[in-house]
Design an enzyme around this catalytic site. Structure first.
Site, PDB file in Angstrom:
ATOM      1  CG  ASP A   1      -1.487   0.834   1.509  1.00  0.00           C
ATOM      2  OD1 ASP A   1      -2.607   2.021   1.020  1.00  0.00           O
ATOM      3  OD2 ASP A   1      -1.590   2.049   2.606  1.00  0.00           O
TER       4      ASP A   1
ATOM      5  CG  ASP B   1      -1.497   7.842   0.252  1.00  0.00           C
ATOM      6  OD1 ASP B   1      -0.794   9.154   0.666  1.00  0.00           O
ATOM      7  OD2 ASP B   1      -1.717   7.394  -1.205  1.00  0.00           O
TER       8      ASP B   1
ATOM      9  CG  ASP C   1      -2.798   2.946   6.362  1.00  0.00           C
ATOM     10  OD1 ASP C   1      -2.299   2.350   4.888  1.00  0.00           O
ATOM     11  OD2 ASP C   1      -2.559   3.885   6.236  1.00  0.00           O
TER      12      ASP C   1
END
Length: 251
Positions: free
Chosen positions: A22, A24, A204
């Site tokens: 991922d 961001d 996240d």
């Protein structure tokens, strides 16, 4: 999913892994606006080194569009899935996101007017999807979420995608097939050089849970980045700095 209090750090990335990342909140620290993120040069170098070491088995799996990922992180120009699995690129093969319906233009204009009441709120046009951000305007969160929920019935085939200080209106499927980060990872895993490797995915947000489930189903390594929370991930890193150290050591 079981509640998580503490998870061990992930093992090193070895030559038998296929790495999915991922962006961001995982590779890059959040910024008040999506276009204000900073990309350390050392991160580009580590990604390029890992891409070479793993014979190309490194891919970005993000909510951003592939075009934006290239602007942020190229070189290297990595295999990538954008818009939460709605688009995917591997070599010369490109799977495009669905075309946005006309109704999305009207929703976008209305969203801009709502966001304008809250300095710092951002309406991000992703083409087929629309993201409403309130990281720099916490007071706008409730109104932007309510607006997205009210707009959803006007967009048949769309779904809400909540995230960290953002909610998106996005197509639920691409060409009749479920579109999420897990589906994108499994699609990559059917193709060389990813096929036959152990998948590793770091993310996240709750948008990454489908990715964790996908790599777990293949006996892979799922890594939650950030504070402990309920998650399907089996390993954890505290933040982007720890992710950089992990991939840097592996590179």
């Amino acid at each position: 999913m079981a509640a998580i209090t503490a998870l061990p750090p992930p093992p090193p990335i070895d030559d038998g892994c296929a790495l999915f990342l991922d962006v961001d909140g995982t590779l890059l620290e959040f910024a008040p606006r999506p276009d204000e993120v900073e990309v350390p040069q050392q991160l580009r170098e580590a990604l390029a080194a890992l891409h070479a070491r793993l014979q190309g088995a490194v891919a970005l799996v993000s909510g951003r569009s592939i075009a934006v990922l290239d602007i942020l992180l190229a070189p290297p120009r990595l295999p990538a899935s954008g818009l939460h699995g709605l688009e995917r690129r591997h070599g010369r093969r490109i799977h495009h996101a669905p075309r946005a319906p006309e109704a999305l233009d009207r929703v976008r204009s209305e969203a801009v007017r709502v966001a304008a009441r809250h300095p710092g709120a951002v309406v991000e046009d992703k083409g087929a999807a629309l993201a409403l951000h309130w990281r720099a305007a916490p007071q706008a969160g409730g109104e932007l979420q309510a607006f997205a929920r009210a707009a959803l019935p006007r967009l048949p085939g769309y779904r809400l995608q909540p995230g960290n200080d953002v909610i998106e209106l996005r197509p639920a499927v691409r060409r009749g097939v479920r579109a999420d980060k897990g589906a994108a990872i499994l699609a990559f895993m059917q193709e060389p050089p990813f096929a036959g490797r152990r998948p590793v995915f770091a993310g996240d947000d709750i948008t990454d849970e489908a990715g964790f489930a996908a790599v777990n189903s293949r006996g892979g390594i799922s890594v939650l980045v950030g504070p402990p929370r309920e998650s399907a991930a089996h390993f954890a890193l505290a933040g982007t700095a720890e992710v950089h150290a992990w991939i840097g050591a592996s590179a």
